[in-house]
Design a protein around this motif. Structure first.
Motif, PDB file in Angstrom:
ATOM      1  N   VAL A  52       0.826  -1.220   0.000  1.00 32.34           N
ATOM      2  CA  VAL A  52       0.000   0.000   0.000  1.00 32.34           C
ATOM      3  C   VAL A  52       0.853   1.261   0.000  1.00 32.34           C
ATOM      4  CG1 VAL A  52      -1.949  -1.126   1.134  1.00 32.34           C
ATOM      5  CG2 VAL A  52      -0.174  -0.045   2.528  1.00 32.34           C
ATOM      6  N   THR A  53       2.169   1.132  -0.168  1.00 37.22           N
ATOM      7  CA  THR A  53       3.046   2.299  -0.167  1.00 37.22           C
ATOM      8  C   THR A  53       2.943   3.022  -1.503  1.00 37.22           C
ATOM      9  OG1 THR A  53       4.578   1.112   1.277  1.00 37.22           O
ATOM     10  CG2 THR A  53       5.383   3.110   0.210  1.00 37.22           C
ATOM     11  N   LEU A  54       2.607   4.302  -1.449  1.00 36.45           N
ATOM     12  CA  LEU A  54       2.554   5.128  -2.650  1.00 36.45           C
ATOM     13  C   LEU A  54       3.934   5.722  -2.884  1.00 36.45           C
ATOM     14  CD1 LEU A  54      -0.820   6.888  -1.784  1.00 36.45           C
ATOM     15  CD2 LEU A  54      -0.484   4.976  -3.338  1.00 36.45           C
ATOM     16  N   LEU A  55       4.442   5.608  -4.117  1.00 39.75           N
ATOM     17  CA  LEU A  55       5.858   5.861  -4.373  1.00 39.75           C
ATOM     18  C   LEU A  55       6.170   7.278  -4.841  1.00 39.75           C
ATOM     19  CD1 LEU A  55       6.832   2.482  -6.058  1.00 39.75           C
ATOM     20  CD2 LEU A  55       6.947   3.137  -3.662  1.00 39.75           C
ATOM     21  N   SER A  56       5.195   8.166  -4.894  1.00 41.39           N
ATOM     22  CA  SER A  56       5.483   9.557  -5.275  1.00 41.39           C
ATOM     23  C   SER A  56       4.753  10.505  -4.341  1.00 41.39           C
ATOM     24  CB  SER A  56       5.056   9.825  -6.727  1.00 41.39           C
ATOM     25  OG  SER A  56       3.648   9.788  -6.846  1.00 41.39           O
ATOM     26  N   LYS A  57       5.312  11.692  -4.164  1.00 47.32           N
ATOM     27  CA  LYS A  57       4.683  12.688  -3.289  1.00 47.32           C
ATOM     28  C   LYS A  57       3.306  13.088  -3.811  1.00 47.32           C
ATOM     29  CE  LYS A  57       8.861  14.789  -1.374  1.00 47.32           C
ATOM     30  NZ  LYS A  57       9.660  16.037  -1.227  1.00 47.32           N
ATOM     31  N   GLN A  58       3.180  13.180  -5.131  1.00 44.65           N
ATOM     32  CA  GLN A  58       1.896  13.562  -5.716  1.00 44.65           C
ATOM     33  C   GLN A  58       0.815  12.532  -5.367  1.00 44.65           C
ATOM     34  OE1 GLN A  58       4.781  13.489  -7.348  1.00 44.65           O
ATOM     35  NE2 GLN A  58       5.156  15.626  -7.895  1.00 44.65           N
ATOM     36  N   SER A  59       1.166  11.229  -5.445  1.00 45.19           N
ATOM     37  CA  SER A  59       0.203  10.181  -5.117  1.00 45.19           C
ATOM     38  C   SER A  59      -0.175  10.231  -3.646  1.00 45.19           C
ATOM     39  CB  SER A  59       0.785   8.807  -5.458  1.00 45.19           C
ATOM     40  OG  SER A  59       1.090   8.708  -6.828  1.00 45.19           O
ATOM     41  N   LYS A  60       0.804  10.464  -2.772  1.00 46.65           N
ATOM     42  CA  LYS A  60       0.531  10.552  -1.338  1.00 46.65           C
ATOM     43  C   LYS A  60      -0.408  11.717  -1.035  1.00 46.65           C
ATOM     44  CE  LYS A  60       5.035   8.644  -0.013  1.00 46.65           C
ATOM     45  NZ  LYS A  60       4.651   7.469   0.775  1.00 46.65           N
ATOM     46  N   PHE A  61      -0.102  12.894  -1.594  1.00 45.99           N
ATOM     47  CA  PHE A  61      -0.932  14.076  -1.336  1.00 45.99           C
ATOM     48  C   PHE A  61      -2.341  13.885  -1.900  1.00 45.99           C
ATOM     49  CE2 PHE A  61       3.195  16.739  -1.542  1.00 45.99           C
ATOM     50  CZ  PHE A  61       3.566  16.250  -0.306  1.00 45.99           C
ATOM     51  N   ALA A  62      -2.425  13.269  -3.089  1.00 46.97           N
ATOM     52  CA  ALA A  62      -3.738  13.043  -3.705  1.00 46.97           C
ATOM     53  C   ALA A  62      -4.570  12.099  -2.845  1.00 46.97           C
ATOM     54  CB  ALA A  62      -3.558  12.469  -5.113  1.00 46.97           C
ATOM     55  N   TYR A  63      -3.943  11.047  -2.319  1.00 47.91           N
ATOM     56  CA  TYR A  63      -4.682  10.105  -1.465  1.00 47.91           C
ATOM     57  C   TYR A  63      -5.105  10.781  -0.165  1.00 47.91           C
ATOM     58  CZ  TYR A  63      -6.015   5.729   0.760  1.00 47.91           C
ATOM     59  OH  TYR A  63      -6.736   4.738   1.373  1.00 47.91           O
ATOM     60  N   LYS A  64      -4.227  11.601   0.413  1.00 47.51           N
ATOM     61  CA  LYS A  64      -4.552  12.305   1.658  1.00 47.51           C
ATOM     62  C   LYS A  64      -5.699  13.290   1.433  1.00 47.51           C
ATOM     63  CE  LYS A  64      -2.277  15.837   2.961  1.00 47.51           C
ATOM     64  NZ  LYS A  64      -3.395  16.787   3.171  1.00 47.51           N
ATOM     65  N   ASP A  65      -5.658  14.045   0.329  1.00 49.17           N
ATOM     66  CA  ASP A  65      -6.735  14.999   0.036  1.00 49.17           C
ATOM     67  C   ASP A  65      -8.056  14.278  -0.207  1.00 49.17           C
ATOM     68  OD1 ASP A  65      -5.021  17.112   0.310  1.00 49.17           O
ATOM     69  OD2 ASP A  65      -4.571  17.263  -1.834  1.00 49.17           O
ATOM     70  N   GLU A  66      -7.989  13.121  -0.879  1.00 50.75           N
ATOM     71  CA  GLU A  66      -9.209  12.350  -1.115  1.00 50.75           C
ATOM     72  C   GLU A  66      -9.779  11.829   0.205  1.00 50.75           C
ATOM     73  OE1 GLU A  66     -11.961   9.278  -2.004  1.00 50.75           O
ATOM     74  OE2 GLU A  66     -10.022   8.869  -1.072  1.00 50.75           O
ATOM     75  N   TYR A  67      -8.888  11.482   1.147  1.00 47.11           N
ATOM     76  CA  TYR A  67      -9.323  11.044   2.483  1.00 47.11           C
ATOM     77  C   TYR A  67     -10.049  12.181   3.209  1.00 47.11           C
ATOM     78  CZ  TYR A  67      -8.632  10.331   7.524  1.00 47.11           C
ATOM     79  OH  TYR A  67      -8.806  10.259   8.883  1.00 47.11           O
ATOM     80  N   GLU A  68      -9.501  13.395   3.120  1.00 45.41           N
ATOM     81  CA  GLU A  68     -10.134  14.534   3.790  1.00 45.41           C
ATOM     82  C   GLU A  68     -11.502  14.841   3.166  1.00 45.41           C
ATOM     83  OE1 GLU A  68      -9.021  15.677   6.433  1.00 45.41           O
ATOM     84  OE2 GLU A  68      -6.849  15.561   6.496  1.00 45.41           O
ATOM     85  N   LYS A  69     -11.596  14.752   1.845  1.00 45.20           N
ATOM     86  CA  LYS A  69     -12.887  14.987   1.177  1.00 45.20           C
ATOM     87  C   LYS A  69     -13.896  13.911   1.561  1.00 45.20           C
ATOM     88  CE  LYS A  69     -10.850  17.297  -2.843  1.00 45.20           C
ATOM     89  NZ  LYS A  69     -10.514  17.152  -4.281  1.00 45.20           N
TER      90      LYS A  69
END
Length: 336
Positions: free
Chosen positions: A111-128
């Motif tokens: 489940v490790t996301l390998l780029s900062k963009q992917s991590k931020f996108a997943y985190k923002d989707e979690y907040e939404k």
């Protein structure tokens, strides 16, 4: 040869060349994937060896150091701490084994996301996801409390709560694997809330349920309202702190109160404490109902216990953060 057939043949030649290019690109892609996998294994092994050697060095510094070289030893210890923090940052972009909970739910899926963009996108989707689901829970609680009194609709609300908190636990475990620093009580809080919602879902429709129903719906309505406030104001505060470089980019909004929320979010404290004492009130009400002669449902006592656990965890954690912040503020003028 007809003009139409000529065009088809020309188009097929173009597509054939494009397909050969695609095959070559895919071959290079697989080759790079293999190289990345080897680099990941190499980095993980090197970090493991470095950690082990740093641990041994730290023990030597604490046992073999004398007063004369204490300054050099302190410098080495500071460098060891800096190195360990750097390893943690590196590991956020390397595959790692899932924890017990993710292993039970997802197995050994990476489940490790390998780029900062992917991590931020997943985190923002979690907040939404949190905000949208909380708004839906707010509206559903409002409808159940003021307009509709059907056990079926109550069951839908409780099922949505179970699904929401279970989903949060999975998503937060994935975010933790990718560098988010949510921990402590606020992780366990969602497990207790999911269990409480599941018990409420199984509570049969009877006199005791009808007595507690409006109290629970009013609490759920208030809790959803406070969570909407928290999501909105905490996200703004986190954005400001990240811009100033004072917070990690993968930090999340939480249901409670943390030290970084002190500036600009202290107005939330009365709302939070009121919600905590409402949880205590719910627990005490359920314990009194459990002592009634006609109480035969095990859900009454179990829900009361869950509300009591939530109150104690939320109240004492928020109080600890509050006292810690006051203590640090009182010490800062003395240090100046």
């Amino acid at each position: 040869m007809p003009q139409g057939l000529t065009n088809i043949r020309d188009e097929w030649k173009y597509m054939d060349e494009e397909y050969k290019q695609l095959q070559e690109t895919h071959r290079i892609y697989l080759q790079k994937l293999d190289e990345i996998s080897k680099l990941q294994s190499s980095c993980s092994s090197s970090i493991f060896r470095q950690r082990r050697r740093l641990t041994e060095m730290s023990k030597k510094c604490s046992t073999e150091s004398s007063e004369e070289d204490s300054k050099n030893v302190d410098e080495i210890k500071d460098n060891i701490k800096t190195r360990l923090n750097a390893f943690s940052e590196m590991e956020a972009f390397l595959p790692k084994k899932n924890g017990l909970y993710l292993s039970l739910v997802l197995g050994n899926v990476n489940v490790t996301l390998l780029s900062k963009q992917s991590k931020f996108a997943y985190k923002d989707e979690y907040e939404k996801f949190k905000l949208c689901t909380t708004v839906i829970l707010l509206l559903l609680s409002f409808i159940c409390y003021f307009f509709v009194s059907y056990r079926f609709l109550d069951a839908i609300l409780n099922f949505l709560l179970v699904w929401y908190y279970c989903t949060l636990t999975i998503r937060e475990s994935i975010l933790t694997s990718n560098g988010s620093r949510i921990k402590g009580w606020w992780v366990f809080h969602h497990y207790v809330s999911a269990y409480l919602s599941g018990v409420m879902l199984t509570w049969p429709d009877g006199n005791l349920y009808k007595i507690f129903r409006n109290q629970f719906l009013a609490y759920s309505l208030y809790q959803s309202f406070v969570q909407c406030l928290q999501c909105y104001y905490q996200s703004g505060c986190l954005y400001r702190l990240r811009t100033l470089g004072e917070r990690h980019n993968m930090d999340l909004t939480v249901e409670g109160f943390q030290s970084w929320m002190w500036k600009g979010l202290t107005f939330l404290l009365p709302f939070l404490f009121f919600g905590h004492f409402w949880q205590l009130f719910n627990g005490l009400s359920l314990f009194r109902m459990a002592q009634l002669p006609d109480c035969k449902e095990w859900q009454v006592l179990m829900c009361g216990l869950c509300f009591l656990i939530l109150f104690m965890g939320n109240f004492f954690t928020t109080l600890a953060v509050f006292r810690q912040k006051l203590k640090s503020r009182n010490q800062s003028p003395k240090s100046l």
